[in-house]
Design a protein around this motif. Structure first.
Motif, PDB file in Angstrom:
ATOM      1  N   SER A  25       0.829  -1.193   0.000  1.00  0.00           N
ATOM      2  CA  SER A  25       0.000   0.000   0.000  1.00  0.00           C
ATOM      3  C   SER A  25       0.875   1.258   0.000  1.00  0.00           C
ATOM      4  CB  SER A  25      -0.916  -0.010   1.230  1.00  0.00           C
ATOM      5  OG  SER A  25      -1.674   1.175   1.285  1.00  0.00           O
ATOM      6  N   GLY A  26       0.548   2.191  -0.909  1.00  0.00           N
ATOM      7  CA  GLY A  26       1.326   3.419  -1.035  1.00  0.00           C
ATOM      8  C   GLY A  26       2.451   3.307  -2.036  1.00  0.00           C
ATOM      9  N   GLY A  27       2.796   2.090  -2.462  1.00  0.00           N
ATOM     10  CA  GLY A  27       3.879   1.874  -3.411  1.00  0.00           C
ATOM     11  C   GLY A  27       3.364   1.686  -4.816  1.00  0.00           C
ATOM     12  N   SER A 127       6.299   7.442   1.716  1.00  0.00           N
ATOM     13  CA  SER A 127       6.601   8.644   0.953  1.00  0.00           C
ATOM     14  C   SER A 127       7.573   9.524   1.730  1.00  0.00           C
ATOM     15  CB  SER A 127       5.310   9.423   0.652  1.00  0.00           C
ATOM     16  OG  SER A 127       5.593  10.603  -0.060  1.00  0.00           O
ATOM     17  N   ILE A 128       8.549  10.091   1.012  1.00  0.00           N
ATOM     18  CA  ILE A 128       9.559  10.966   1.613  1.00  0.00           C
ATOM     19  C   ILE A 128       9.640  12.250   0.783  1.00  0.00           C
ATOM     20  CG2 ILE A 128      11.992  11.252   2.211  1.00  0.00           C
ATOM     21  CD1 ILE A 128      12.206   8.220   2.465  1.00  0.00           C
ATOM     22  N   SER A 129       9.628  13.394   1.458  1.00  0.00           N
ATOM     23  CA  SER A 129       9.794  14.685   0.783  1.00  0.00           C
ATOM     24  C   SER A 129      11.136  15.269   1.188  1.00  0.00           C
ATOM     25  CB  SER A 129       8.660  15.646   1.157  1.00  0.00           C
ATOM     26  OG  SER A 129       7.414  15.155   0.682  1.00  0.00           O
ATOM     27  N   LYS A 130      11.916  15.676   0.189  1.00  0.00           N
ATOM     28  CA  LYS A 130      13.238  16.234   0.431  1.00  0.00           C
ATOM     29  C   LYS A 130      13.399  17.556  -0.318  1.00  0.00           C
ATOM     30  CE  LYS A 130      15.536  13.266   3.039  1.00  0.00           C
ATOM     31  NZ  LYS A 130      16.238  13.660   4.290  1.00  0.00           N
ATOM     32  N   THR A 131      14.033  18.518   0.379  1.00  0.00           N
ATOM     33  CA  THR A 131      14.367  19.802  -0.237  1.00  0.00           C
ATOM     34  C   THR A 131      15.869  20.009  -0.127  1.00  0.00           C
ATOM     35  OG1 THR A 131      12.217  20.758   0.337  1.00  0.00           O
ATOM     36  CG2 THR A 131      13.999  22.292  -0.200  1.00  0.00           C
ATOM     37  N   ALA A 132      16.498  20.317  -1.227  1.00  0.00           N
ATOM     38  CA  ALA A 132      17.944  20.537  -1.253  1.00  0.00           C
ATOM     39  C   ALA A 132      18.243  21.816  -2.013  1.00  0.00           C
ATOM     40  CB  ALA A 132      18.660  19.354  -1.898  1.00  0.00           C
ATOM     41  N   HIS A 133      19.453  22.335  -1.797  1.00  0.00           N
ATOM     42  CA  HIS A 133      19.901  23.539  -2.492  1.00  0.00           C
ATOM     43  C   HIS A 133      20.870  23.150  -3.606  1.00  0.00           C
ATOM     44  CE1 HIS A 133      18.016  25.847   0.688  1.00  0.00           C
ATOM     45  NE2 HIS A 133      18.737  25.204   1.578  1.00  0.00           N
ATOM     46  N   ALA A 134      20.838  23.870  -4.676  1.00  0.00           N
ATOM     47  CA  ALA A 134      21.695  23.578  -5.821  1.00  0.00           C
ATOM     48  C   ALA A 134      23.154  23.531  -5.399  1.00  0.00           C
ATOM     49  CB  ALA A 134      21.504  24.640  -6.904  1.00  0.00           C
ATOM     50  N   GLU A 207       9.875  13.352  -9.154  1.00  0.00           N
ATOM     51  CA  GLU A 207       9.357  12.194  -8.409  1.00  0.00           C
ATOM     52  C   GLU A 207      10.241  10.974  -8.660  1.00  0.00           C
ATOM     53  OE1 GLU A 207       5.517   9.204  -8.744  1.00  0.00           O
ATOM     54  OE2 GLU A 207       5.203  11.351  -9.151  1.00  0.00           O
ATOM     55  N   TYR A 208      10.738  10.393  -7.591  1.00  0.00           N
ATOM     56  CA  TYR A 208      11.586   9.205  -7.663  1.00  0.00           C
ATOM     57  C   TYR A 208      10.935   8.071  -6.866  1.00  0.00           C
ATOM     58  CZ  TYR A 208      15.284  12.398  -9.290  1.00  0.00           C
ATOM     59  OH  TYR A 208      16.003  13.332  -9.985  1.00  0.00           O
ATOM     60  N   TRP A 209      11.372   6.820  -7.184  1.00  0.00           N
ATOM     61  CA  TRP A 209      10.890   5.653  -6.459  1.00  0.00           C
ATOM     62  C   TRP A 209      12.056   4.733  -6.112  1.00  0.00           C
ATOM     63  CZ3 TRP A 209       5.944   4.569  -4.808  1.00  0.00           C
ATOM     64  CH2 TRP A 209       4.922   5.403  -5.279  1.00  0.00           C
ATOM     65  N   CYS A 210      12.084   4.291  -4.850  1.00  0.00           N
ATOM     66  CA  CYS A 210      12.977   3.202  -4.437  1.00  0.00           C
ATOM     67  C   CYS A 210      12.250   1.893  -4.697  1.00  0.00           C
ATOM     68  CB  CYS A 210      13.333   3.317  -2.949  1.00  0.00           C
ATOM     69  SG  CYS A 210      14.345   4.750  -2.526  1.00  0.00           S
ATOM     70  N   GLY A 211      12.949   0.952  -5.346  1.00  0.00           N
ATOM     71  CA  GLY A 211      12.265  -0.285  -5.700  1.00  0.00           C
ATOM     72  C   GLY A 211      13.134  -1.511  -5.612  1.00  0.00           C
ATOM     73  N   ARG A 228       8.192   6.300  -2.268  1.00  0.00           N
ATOM     74  CA  ARG A 228       8.193   7.426  -3.209  1.00  0.00           C
ATOM     75  C   ARG A 228       9.011   8.577  -2.619  1.00  0.00           C
ATOM     76  NH1 ARG A 228       2.841  10.609  -5.605  1.00  0.00           N
ATOM     77  NH2 ARG A 228       3.905  12.554  -6.147  1.00  0.00           N
ATOM     78  N   ILE A 229       9.829   9.213  -3.457  1.00  0.00           N
ATOM     79  CA  ILE A 229      10.659  10.349  -3.027  1.00  0.00           C
ATOM     80  C   ILE A 229      10.275  11.571  -3.865  1.00  0.00           C
ATOM     81  CG2 ILE A 229      12.991  11.261  -2.742  1.00  0.00           C
ATOM     82  CD1 ILE A 229      13.980   8.347  -2.731  1.00  0.00           C
ATOM     83  N   ASP A 230       9.809  12.618  -3.203  1.00  0.00           N
ATOM     84  CA  ASP A 230       9.510  13.885  -3.875  1.00  0.00           C
ATOM     85  C   ASP A 230      10.660  14.844  -3.583  1.00  0.00           C
ATOM     86  OD1 ASP A 230       6.931  13.253  -4.986  1.00  0.00           O
ATOM     87  OD2 ASP A 230       6.131  13.324  -2.953  1.00  0.00           O
TER      88      ASP A 230
END
Length: 372
Positions: A25-27, A127-134, A207-211, A228-230
């Protein structure tokens, strides 16, 4: 008619072996559906239900391109004679029997049954949300179910035009695998799959996915997406500090150039200022060829007597040129506090004989005058 029915049953028997796949579920889930080469250009579909009553989830006649319909995507690969179906964001309601179908004009479509189970596992994040700087390096850790411990791990980027494809995977535990900017690491003891991206840019947002990939046994192989990785990448540490569209490296380069320019201007100003002081400190300059100058520099302060050197530079004729220096000791009168310094400059005439009464007595000059 009887011969056609037998032929159809044989086709169903060939391709009708039921596949069993398990998602969470969720994947997401990625399923391969094989078909015979003679049906390469037929329409393909994926429906839910039995062969007699099946509700289409996605259906297309397009070849070698991804087609999307809600959470379902289908890609018909004519080179390998199979089409692939991906289901994203699984729910418990998605469990059941599905059909991989090939449309036939006679109405007797060829189907392969797929039994999908959807489990719920609260031991890891869906689900994981990540914010990074260039310019930064980013690492994301995906916890996975124990049932996928020994399976190959991968990370893919979801794109509407290419579904979720990947170029690298890791097959062994505690071993780094690197491709380009992406590094993968699987710690099977902790059931943690780590993804590292070096020097991220704004283009890496998405949007990325670990699988994990279940190995194929005949036609039973499939892929499972468990996390899921946003990812969102901003321009730099202070996005509002410069106009949009400029990368962090550009801003840093411009800042360094401006700083060096400012330092150069400061050095130039100091150099010009020192040169001006040196020119202003010059008190004597000979501007004539036949003219002598006597300069008296008198510095006076209250109740103080100072002695200065009086220099008399005189230019004589070319046949009897002589320069004399006269030292005079003078006691200065007391000067009021309103005057701290007095400067007297007197210019001699060209002929020393014409102003002998005003000049200091110099024996050599008197002899010259008498001879004249």
């Amino acid at each position: 008619m009887k011969i056609l029915l037998i032929f159809t049953l044989c086709l169903i028997s060939d391709g009708g072996a039921s596949k069993k796949v398990t998602g969470y579920s969720g994947g997401g889930i990625f399923i391969n559906c094989k078909y015979d080469t003679e049906y390469t250009y037929n329409q393909k579909y994926f429906c839910k239900g039995s062969m007699s009553v099946c509700s289409d989830q996605i259906k297309t006649g397009n070849k070698t391109q991804w087609v999307n319909s809600g959470r379902f995507s289908l890609f018909d690969d004519t080179n390998s004679s199979e089409f692939r179906v991906m289901i994203r964001e699984l729910t418990v309601q998605d469990k059941g029997t599905y059909q991989c179908g090939v449309g036939i004009t006679s109405g007797n479509d060829i189907n392969t049954s797929v039994k999908l189970r959807v489990k719920t596992d609260r031991s890891y994040g869906k689900s994981i949300s990540k914010t990074a700087h260039a310019g930064e390096d980013l690492t994301v850790s995906c916890k996975y179910p124990k049932s996928y411990t020994s399976h190959l791990k991968f990370v893919c980027r979801w794109q509407k035009t290419a579904s979720c494809s990947y170029n690298t995977s890791v097959k062994e535990s505690k071993k780094y695998v690197k491709t380009g900017k992406i590094s993968l690491y699987d710690d099977r003891e902790k059931q943690i799959f780590s993804v590292s991206i070096r020097d991220v840019t704004e283009q890496d947002s998405g949007e990325y996915w670990c699988g994990a990939e279940v190995p194929r046994r005949s036609d039973q192989g499939y892929k499972v997406y468990f996390t899921r990785i946003d990812l969102t990448v901003t321009a730099d540490l202070t996005p509002s500090s410069h106009p949009a569209g400029f990368s962090a490296s550009t801003v840093i380069t411009v800042s360094v150039i401006l700083l060096l320019l400012l330092i150069g201007i400061i050095i130039l100003i100091l150099t010009l200022k020192n040169r001006h002081k040196m020119q202003a400190g010059t008190t004597f300059q000979n501007s004539g060829t036949d003219q002598g100058v006597i300069v008296f520099n008198l510095h006076v302060s209250l109740d103080v007597h100072e002695y200065e050197e009086l220099k008399d530079t005189r230019r004589l004729s070319a046949s009897n040129a002589e320069v004399s220096t006269v030292y005079v000791t003078a006691q200065l009168p007391t000067i009021s506090s309103d005057h701290h310094a007095a400067y007297v400059k007197r210019e001699l005439t060209t002929n020393p004989c014409d102003s002998a009464a005003q000049q200091p007595t110099i024996p050599s000059d008197q002899n010259n005058c008498s001879k004249a």
